[in-house]
Design a protein around this motif. Structure first.
Motif, PDB file in Angstrom:
ATOM      1  N   ILE A 311       1.055  -1.311   0.102  1.00 23.38           N
ATOM      2  CA  ILE A 311       0.588  -0.222   0.111  1.00 23.38           C
ATOM      3  C   ILE A 311       0.445   1.028   0.366  1.00 23.38           C
ATOM      4  CG2 ILE A 311      -0.998   1.481   1.762  1.00 23.38           C
ATOM      5  CD1 ILE A 311      -2.492  -1.490   2.749  1.00 23.38           C
ATOM      6  N   ARG A 312       1.795   0.801   0.735  1.00 21.07           N
ATOM      7  CA  ARG A 312       2.977   2.333   0.882  1.00 21.07           C
ATOM      8  C   ARG A 312       3.545   2.696  -0.701  1.00 21.07           C
ATOM      9  NH1 ARG A 312       8.295   3.886   0.808  1.00 21.07           N
ATOM     10  NH2 ARG A 312       8.925   1.612   0.540  1.00 21.07           N
ATOM     11  N   GLN A 313       3.769   1.926  -1.137  1.00 16.92           N
ATOM     12  CA  GLN A 313       4.763   1.377  -3.193  1.00 16.92           C
ATOM     13  C   GLN A 313       3.522   2.521  -3.744  1.00 16.92           C
ATOM     14  OE1 GLN A 313       5.987  -2.094  -3.550  1.00 16.92           O
ATOM     15  NE2 GLN A 313       8.023  -2.171  -1.688  1.00 16.92           N
ATOM     16  N   HIS A 314       2.470   1.589  -3.133  1.00 16.77           N
ATOM     17  CA  HIS A 314       1.511   2.370  -3.927  1.00 16.77           C
ATOM     18  C   HIS A 314       0.949   3.303  -4.168  1.00 16.77           C
ATOM     19  CE1 HIS A 314      -2.209   2.688  -6.815  1.00 16.77           C
ATOM     20  NE2 HIS A 314      -2.696   2.816  -6.129  1.00 16.77           N
ATOM     21  N   GLU A 315       1.232   4.138  -2.723  1.00 16.16           N
ATOM     22  CA  GLU A 315       0.531   5.654  -2.394  1.00 16.16           C
ATOM     23  C   GLU A 315       1.520   7.243  -2.971  1.00 16.16           C
ATOM     24  OE1 GLU A 315      -0.587   5.550   1.621  1.00 16.16           O
ATOM     25  OE2 GLU A 315      -2.588   4.763   1.555  1.00 16.16           O
ATOM     26  N   LEU A 316       3.175   6.078  -2.753  1.00 13.98           N
ATOM     27  CA  LEU A 316       4.320   6.344  -3.197  1.00 13.98           C
ATOM     28  C   LEU A 316       4.052   6.525  -4.914  1.00 13.98           C
ATOM     29  CD1 LEU A 316       7.127   8.340  -2.492  1.00 13.98           C
ATOM     30  CD2 LEU A 316       7.845   5.656  -3.280  1.00 13.98           C
ATOM     31  N   TYR A 317       3.800   6.438  -5.392  1.00  9.83           N
ATOM     32  CA  TYR A 317       3.597   5.860  -7.182  1.00  9.83           C
ATOM     33  C   TYR A 317       2.788   6.615  -7.196  1.00  9.83           C
ATOM     34  CZ  TYR A 317       1.948   4.920 -10.899  1.00  9.83           C
ATOM     35  OH  TYR A 317       1.215   4.750 -12.544  1.00  9.83           O
ATOM     36  N   GLU A 318       1.225   7.056  -6.778  1.00 12.14           N
ATOM     37  CA  GLU A 318       0.289   7.921  -7.205  1.00 12.14           C
ATOM     38  C   GLU A 318       0.841   8.784  -6.593  1.00 12.14           C
ATOM     39  OE1 GLU A 318      -2.517   7.687  -8.531  1.00 12.14           O
ATOM     40  OE2 GLU A 318      -2.748   5.600  -9.016  1.00 12.14           O
ATOM     41  N   TYR A 319       1.714   9.546  -5.595  1.00  9.01           N
ATOM     42  CA  TYR A 319       2.131  10.763  -4.885  1.00  9.01           C
ATOM     43  C   TYR A 319       3.381  11.510  -6.296  1.00  9.01           C
ATOM     44  CZ  TYR A 319       4.793  14.072  -2.365  1.00  9.01           C
ATOM     45  OH  TYR A 319       5.274  15.330  -2.121  1.00  9.01           O
ATOM     46  N   VAL A 320       3.837  10.236  -6.916  1.00 10.35           N
ATOM     47  CA  VAL A 320       5.120  11.218  -7.492  1.00 10.35           C
ATOM     48  C   VAL A 320       4.042  11.209  -8.870  1.00 10.35           C
ATOM     49  CG1 VAL A 320       6.945  10.460  -9.151  1.00 10.35           C
ATOM     50  CG2 VAL A 320       6.965   9.599  -6.660  1.00 10.35           C
ATOM     51  N   ASN A 322       1.672  11.953  -9.716  1.00 15.59           N
ATOM     52  CA  ASN A 322       0.332  13.710  -9.940  1.00 15.59           C
ATOM     53  C   ASN A 322       1.810  14.312  -9.248  1.00 15.59           C
ATOM     54  OD1 ASN A 322      -1.708  12.702  -9.951  1.00 15.59           O
ATOM     55  ND2 ASN A 322      -1.955  11.688  -7.536  1.00 15.59           N
ATOM     56  N   GLY A 323       3.138  14.392  -9.271  1.00 13.82           N
ATOM     57  CA  GLY A 323       3.882  15.842  -9.234  1.00 13.82           C
ATOM     58  C   GLY A 323       4.775  15.844  -8.145  1.00 13.82           C
ATOM     59  N   GLY A 324       4.537  15.187  -7.098  1.00 14.04           N
ATOM     60  CA  GLY A 324       5.080  14.713  -6.332  1.00 14.04           C
ATOM     61  C   GLY A 324       6.411  14.803  -6.204  1.00 14.04           C
ATOM     62  N   THR A 325       7.499  14.930  -5.586  1.00 16.26           N
ATOM     63  CA  THR A 325       9.150  14.382  -5.155  1.00 16.26           C
ATOM     64  C   THR A 325       8.998  13.260  -4.034  1.00 16.26           C
ATOM     65  OG1 THR A 325       9.493  16.970  -5.688  1.00 16.26           O
ATOM     66  CG2 THR A 325      11.196  15.662  -4.962  1.00 16.26           C
ATOM     67  N   ALA A 326       9.863  12.052  -4.424  1.00 21.05           N
ATOM     68  CA  ALA A 326      10.257  11.322  -3.294  1.00 21.05           C
ATOM     69  C   ALA A 326      11.674  11.428  -2.978  1.00 21.05           C
ATOM     70  CB  ALA A 326      10.779   9.902  -4.362  1.00 21.05           C
ATOM     71  N   GLU A 327      11.572  10.841  -1.627  1.00 24.86           N
ATOM     72  CA  GLU A 327      12.443  11.395  -0.800  1.00 24.86           C
ATOM     73  C   GLU A 327      13.951  10.371  -1.404  1.00 24.86           C
ATOM     74  OE1 GLU A 327      11.754  10.502   2.802  1.00 24.86           O
ATOM     75  OE2 GLU A 327      10.448  12.004   3.236  1.00 24.86           O
ATOM     76  N   ASN A 328      13.473   9.409  -1.562  1.00 30.62           N
ATOM     77  CA  ASN A 328      14.681   8.522  -2.850  1.00 30.62           C
ATOM     78  C   ASN A 328      14.730   8.449  -4.294  1.00 30.62           C
ATOM     79  OD1 ASN A 328      16.674   7.066  -3.603  1.00 30.62           O
ATOM     80  ND2 ASN A 328      16.032   5.569  -2.055  1.00 30.62           N
ATOM     81  N   PRO A 329      14.809   9.157  -4.816  1.00 29.85           N
ATOM     82  CA  PRO A 329      14.040   8.982  -6.370  1.00 29.85           C
ATOM     83  C   PRO A 329      14.723   7.800  -6.650  1.00 29.85           C
ATOM     84  CG  PRO A 329      15.726  11.365  -5.958  1.00 29.85           C
ATOM     85  CD  PRO A 329      14.888  10.531  -4.786  1.00 29.85           C
ATOM     86  N   LEU A 330      15.530   6.954  -6.681  1.00 34.10           N
ATOM     87  CA  LEU A 330      15.944   5.940  -7.201  1.00 34.10           C
ATOM     88  C   LEU A 330      15.032   4.533  -6.814  1.00 34.10           C
ATOM     89  CD1 LEU A 330      19.988   5.543  -6.147  1.00 34.10           C
ATOM     90  CD2 LEU A 330      18.996   6.105  -8.899  1.00 34.10           C
ATOM     91  N   GLU A 331      13.791   5.006  -6.010  1.00 27.95           N
ATOM     92  CA  GLU A 331      12.880   3.828  -5.476  1.00 27.95           C
ATOM     93  C   GLU A 331      12.083   3.958  -6.143  1.00 27.95           C
ATOM     94  OE1 GLU A 331      10.314   2.725  -1.849  1.00 27.95           O
ATOM     95  OE2 GLU A 331      11.158   4.921  -1.383  1.00 27.95           O
ATOM     96  N   VAL A 332      11.426   5.097  -7.529  1.00 24.82           N
ATOM     97  CA  VAL A 332      10.304   5.426  -7.753  1.00 24.82           C
ATOM     98  C   VAL A 332      10.551   5.170  -9.513  1.00 24.82           C
ATOM     99  CG1 VAL A 332       9.004   5.737  -5.691  1.00 24.82           C
ATOM    100  CG2 VAL A 332       9.917   7.364  -7.512  1.00 24.82           C
TER     101      VAL A 332
END
Length: 371
Positions: A311-320, A322-332
């Protein structure tokens, strides 16, 4: 073998053909005639399977398009072409899939030439078959509607009925009014329940043998159900022409086979390496005079820790996305090699005629390549 191979063939004869075929098979002493009858039962059962799947798909489509779960807790469906000998099986599938009581009604026979529906009449007779859920006695519900029915009978979780077409809409309203009183009092249970949690050390031959002492099982004495949390899936094996699935599970010192009957592996969406919670009946399997313990799976789901991570990974994907910036870009952020790997896997699967698979199935294929 008896429950999922022999019995359905015997049962199919009475449902869509002539039960005397099965009777003659039991009574004949002629091996040649027995083979002929056995083959005939196999043909009838294949016909039953095709018709059952057709009715089930039509029922699911009707439910998706028409049913209002918020206001109508009982699913009542009708059709002109459904075989009345099969609708009970499909009703079981509907109730299992959606978790609500269901009644399927067939006005089979009210058709003209070449299967075209003749002019409908208020006096047309429909035969129905229903399946209930724990907390709502289906026969009691039908008793509340007895003035609308020609006849009915059954027990708490399964019932049959006959009614005229002109009473159908009032019947739908009346039985849902009754069901809502049960839901309002919190009596209907649409979830599966375990009697208790078992640990690996509880899975013993003695324990399983003691459970047989509680038989016979039935509506008022259900088979004991248990849950074991956080088991590792070591293998997923399709069996019975892929109609059933065998899971190999491990937790601490326990390694055990878990049988998922009438569930294809693709529908489970569970893969080796997953951690799962399992709801099961404890059973003894005997093959070639060797006894071993096994689980009969009632339900299986991802264990809480793994589910939360996905669920966390899916939410992170949706966040990025939609324009968000991931703390660790290599993860996504995928690399060129990632794209190439996914492309080649999809291309390979298409060559194998695997046109549809879930995200989890694709991830399993990727992990298999990377292993």
């Amino acid at each position: 073998m008896i429950g999922y191979t022999i019995a359905p063939r015997i049962n199919a004869a009475g449902r869509i053909s002539d039960a005397s075929i099965a009777v003659e098979l039991f009574l004949t002493k002629d091996r040649v005639r027995a083979n002929e009858l056995a083959n005939k039962l196999c043909d009838i059962n294949r016909e039953r399977q095709i018709e059952e799947n057709k009715i089930a798909e039509e029922a699911y489509a009707k439910i998706t398009a028409e049913h209002d779960f918020e206001h109508n807790p009982v699913i009542v469906l009708d059709d002109e072409k459904w075989h009345h000998g099969i609708i009970g099986i499909v009703s079981s599938r509907v109730t299992e899939k959606f978790g609500y009581p269901s009644i399927l009604i067939s006005f089979e026979g009210n058709t003209g030439e070449e299967g075209e529906t003749s002019k409908k009449s208020e006096s047309d007779i429909g035969k129905g078959s229903g399946r209930g859920v724990k907390g709502m006695n289906l026969v009691e519900a039908l008793t509340e509607c007895d003035d609308l029915l020609e006849k009915y009978g059954g027990h708490e979780l399964a019932a049959g009925l006959t009614l005229k077409r002109g009473k159908l809409e009032e019947f739908k309203k009346r039985i849902n009014d009754y069901a809502r009183t049960k839901i309002g009092s919190g009596e209907i249970v649409t979830s599966l329940e375990a009697d208790c949690e078992l640990l690996p050390e509880n899975i013993t031959m003695r324990q399983a043998n003691e459970l047989y002492g509680l038989e016979p099982y039935g509506v008022s004495n259900p088979v004991p159900s248990f849950v074991m949390y956080n088991m590792l899936v070591t293998d997923v094996v399709p069996v019975g022409a892929s109609r059933h699935t065998k899971l190999l599970l491990r937790k601490k010192e326990l390694s055990i086979v878990a049988m998922c009957f009438c569930v294809e592996a693709s529908k489970l969406d569970i893969f080796p390496g997953d951690n799962v919670d399992v709801l099961f009946n404890l059973d003894i399997n005997e093959f070639q005079n060797i006894k071993s313990l096994q689980f009969i799976v009632r339900d299986v789901r991802l264990a809480e820790k793994q589910l939360n991570e996905e669920i966390r990974q899916h939410e992170l994907y949706e966040y990025v996305k939609n324009g968000g910036t991931a703390e660790n870009p290599l993860e996504v952020v995928p690399t060129r090699d990632d794209f190439a790997l996914v492309y080649n896997i999809i291309k390979r699967e298409l060559r194998l005629d695997h046109e549809i698979f879930s995200v989890r199935a694709l991830l399993n294929l990727i992990n298999g390549v990377n292993a």
